[in-house]
Design a protein around this motif. Sequence first.
Motif, short mmCIF file in Angstrom:
data_model
loop_
_atom_site.label_atom_id
_atom_site.label_comp_id
_atom_site.label_asym_id
_atom_site.label_seq_id
_atom_site.Cartn_x
_atom_site.Cartn_y
_atom_site.Cartn_z
N LYS A 154 0.83 -1.21 0.00
CA LYS A 154 0.00 0.00 0.00
C LYS A 154 0.86 1.27 0.00
CE LYS A 154 -3.74 -2.38 2.48
NZ LYS A 154 -3.80 -3.39 1.46
N ILE A 155 1.78 1.27 -0.95
CA ILE A 155 2.69 2.41 -1.10
C ILE A 155 2.28 3.20 -2.34
CG2 ILE A 155 5.07 3.06 -1.71
CD1 ILE A 155 5.95 0.69 0.09
N LEU A 156 2.21 4.51 -2.17
CA LEU A 156 1.88 5.37 -3.32
C LEU A 156 3.16 6.04 -3.83
CD1 LEU A 156 -0.39 6.75 -5.02
CD2 LEU A 156 -0.19 8.67 -3.41
N PHE A 157 3.49 5.77 -5.07
CA PHE A 157 4.58 6.49 -5.74
C PHE A 157 3.92 7.70 -6.40
CE2 PHE A 157 6.00 2.16 -5.28
CZ PHE A 157 7.33 2.30 -4.93
N SER A 158 4.22 8.89 -5.89
CA SER A 158 3.37 10.06 -6.16
C SER A 158 3.99 11.06 -7.13
CB SER A 158 3.04 10.74 -4.84
OG SER A 158 4.24 11.15 -4.19
N ALA A 159 4.97 10.65 -7.92
CA ALA A 159 5.62 11.58 -8.88
C ALA A 159 6.03 12.86 -8.14
CB ALA A 159 4.71 11.82 -10.07
N ASP A 160 5.78 14.04 -8.71
CA ASP A 160 6.17 15.27 -8.03
C ASP A 160 5.27 15.58 -6.82
OD1 ASP A 160 8.38 16.09 -9.53
OD2 ASP A 160 7.19 17.30 -10.92
N GLY A 161 4.10 14.96 -6.77
CA GLY A 161 3.16 15.21 -5.68
C GLY A 161 3.79 14.89 -4.34
N TYR A 181 7.54 24.47 -2.75
CA TYR A 181 7.57 23.58 -3.93
C TYR A 181 6.18 23.51 -4.57
CZ TYR A 181 8.24 19.47 -6.82
OH TYR A 181 8.30 18.62 -7.89
N TYR A 182 5.17 23.24 -3.74
CA TYR A 182 3.82 23.03 -4.28
C TYR A 182 3.34 24.26 -5.06
CZ TYR A 182 -1.10 22.52 -4.93
OH TYR A 182 -2.32 22.48 -5.54
N PHE A 183 3.36 25.43 -4.40
CA PHE A 183 2.73 26.58 -5.06
C PHE A 183 3.49 27.04 -6.30
CE2 PHE A 183 0.35 26.97 -1.08
CZ PHE A 183 -0.90 26.94 -1.64
N ASN A 184 4.79 26.91 -6.30
CA ASN A 184 5.56 27.39 -7.44
C ASN A 184 5.58 26.39 -8.59
OD1 ASN A 184 6.92 30.12 -6.76
ND2 ASN A 184 6.98 28.93 -4.86
N ILE A 185 5.43 25.11 -8.29
CA ILE A 185 5.55 24.11 -9.35
C ILE A 185 4.20 23.51 -9.73
CG2 ILE A 185 6.58 21.85 -9.88
CD1 ILE A 185 9.10 22.98 -8.45
N TYR A 203 -8.22 4.59 -1.67
CA TYR A 203 -7.11 3.68 -1.41
C TYR A 203 -6.57 3.84 0.00
CZ TYR A 203 -7.06 2.97 -6.43
OH TYR A 203 -7.43 2.65 -7.72
N GLU A 204 -6.25 2.71 0.61
CA GLU A 204 -5.54 2.76 1.89
C GLU A 204 -4.06 2.96 1.56
OE1 GLU A 204 -6.12 -0.80 4.18
OE2 GLU A 204 -4.60 -0.18 5.64
N ILE A 205 -3.44 3.95 2.17
CA ILE A 205 -2.04 4.25 1.85
C ILE A 205 -1.20 4.19 3.12
CG2 ILE A 205 -0.48 6.04 0.93
CD1 ILE A 205 -2.89 7.06 -0.74
N ASN A 206 -0.16 3.38 3.08
CA ASN A 206 0.74 3.27 4.25
C ASN A 206 1.94 4.21 4.14
OD1 ASN A 206 -0.81 1.32 5.43
ND2 ASN A 206 0.33 -0.38 4.53
N ALA A 207 2.31 4.55 2.92
CA ALA A 207 3.49 5.41 2.74
C ALA A 207 3.41 6.09 1.39
CB ALA A 207 4.78 4.60 2.85
N ILE A 208 4.00 7.28 1.32
CA ILE A 208 4.06 8.02 0.06
C ILE A 208 5.52 8.18 -0.33
CG2 ILE A 208 3.55 10.23 -1.07
CD1 ILE A 208 1.18 10.56 0.87
N TYR A 209 5.84 7.73 -1.54
CA TYR A 209 7.21 7.82 -2.05
C TYR A 209 7.22 8.85 -3.19
CZ TYR A 209 8.70 3.47 0.37
OH TYR A 209 9.03 2.52 1.29
N PRO A 210 7.60 10.10 -2.89
CA PRO A 210 7.60 11.12 -3.93
C PRO A 210 8.92 11.13 -4.73
CG PRO A 210 8.11 12.11 -1.82
CD PRO A 210 7.99 10.62 -1.58
N LEU A 211 8.95 11.94 -5.77
CA LEU A 211 10.18 12.04 -6.58
C LEU A 211 11.17 13.07 -6.04
CD1 LEU A 211 8.86 11.64 -10.25
CD2 LEU A 211 10.18 10.01 -8.89
#
Length: 382
Positions: A154-161, A181-185, A203-211
Amino acid sequence: MNNIIYIGVNDRETDLFENQYKVPNGVSYNSYLIKDEKIAVMDTVDSKKTAEWLENLAKALDGKKPDYLVVSHLEPDHSGSIGEFMKAYPDTEIVGNAKTFAFLPQFCKLSPDTKTLTVKEGDELSLGNHTLKFLMAPMIHWPEVMFTYETTEKILFSADGFGKFGDLNTDEEWLDEARRYYFNIVGKYGVQVQAVLKKLSDYEINAIYPLHGTILNENLGFYVDKYNTWSSYAPEEKGIFIAYASIHGNTAKTAKELARILSEKTDDKITVADLSRSDISECVANAFRYDRIILASSTYDGGIFPCMEDFLSHLKAKNYQNRTAGIIENGTWAPMSGKLMKAYLESMKNIKICQNTVTLRSSMNDDTAEALEKLADEIVSS
Ligand code: FEO
């Protein structure tokens, strides 16, 4: 189980991310290896760091070969090593969506024998114990962006998010650099972020893996709440951001005097920025952070002093909206900046402009004090 290995790199050499945003603590280009019966590489890194990343990858592979390269975003900070990767591991199948493969040739020349797997919303790819489910996230913040949800852990690979500035050796809170980061990009694309958040709520999410930046594996509600607030263009907290653009110091002095008057009238946070010297990305983040803004600008060549005009154009580009704004203008013979700033604000969505504009004729006088009091009362009560 977690056979997911971090293979990303830190970049401390780049001074300006996207050649415009300062990164005093660097930035990370995250990449992950999922080792299962099949092996998947989750994104590559900027071409400045290809060699180091390939070393990390080879070490994590430990003699094995990758089966898949999942490309969640084609911006060069993530796609910059695809070409070299494919030279090293030519049998790898590249996984992307139709838009990924439409744009990919614009970034690198691949062998005509390159194997590709085109996925669409909801498609799944089994690696063995892990399964990747692809969730399209268009315009966060490019058209081809997709998130990947690993269904077992239950890991989300979230790109730039959910990314942030600052490399992984940086010991700092997530919030300030994630907001900047969020507001400028991503800031322009609030509607699209809202759509993806709605999708993720299933979705149940246990962890977020961003870029970029820290892996998030606890208290995920906090991060999702922030993204929900930011993408709905709601203020994060009550406060007043005073941004001034001053040629000889008189507009600056007036803006600071307003801050002093306000501090006697409210406990809300008051932040003052000199637009000539402040980092514009921080100013943009502060404008979105608070519910009220004061714009104070000299008139210059019959227009707005350029650093204020630049700031306003950034805010407009990021869909600035839903705030209350006050205006201080200055001009010795023909003050014009107030009218022009008002026109800028009126071109944005749902900006309530205070009735009490303060007009300086070069420097503060007794009339200014009274006008500042009126503006302060209006902005405090709004
Ligand atoms: Fe981190 Fe949009 O690239």
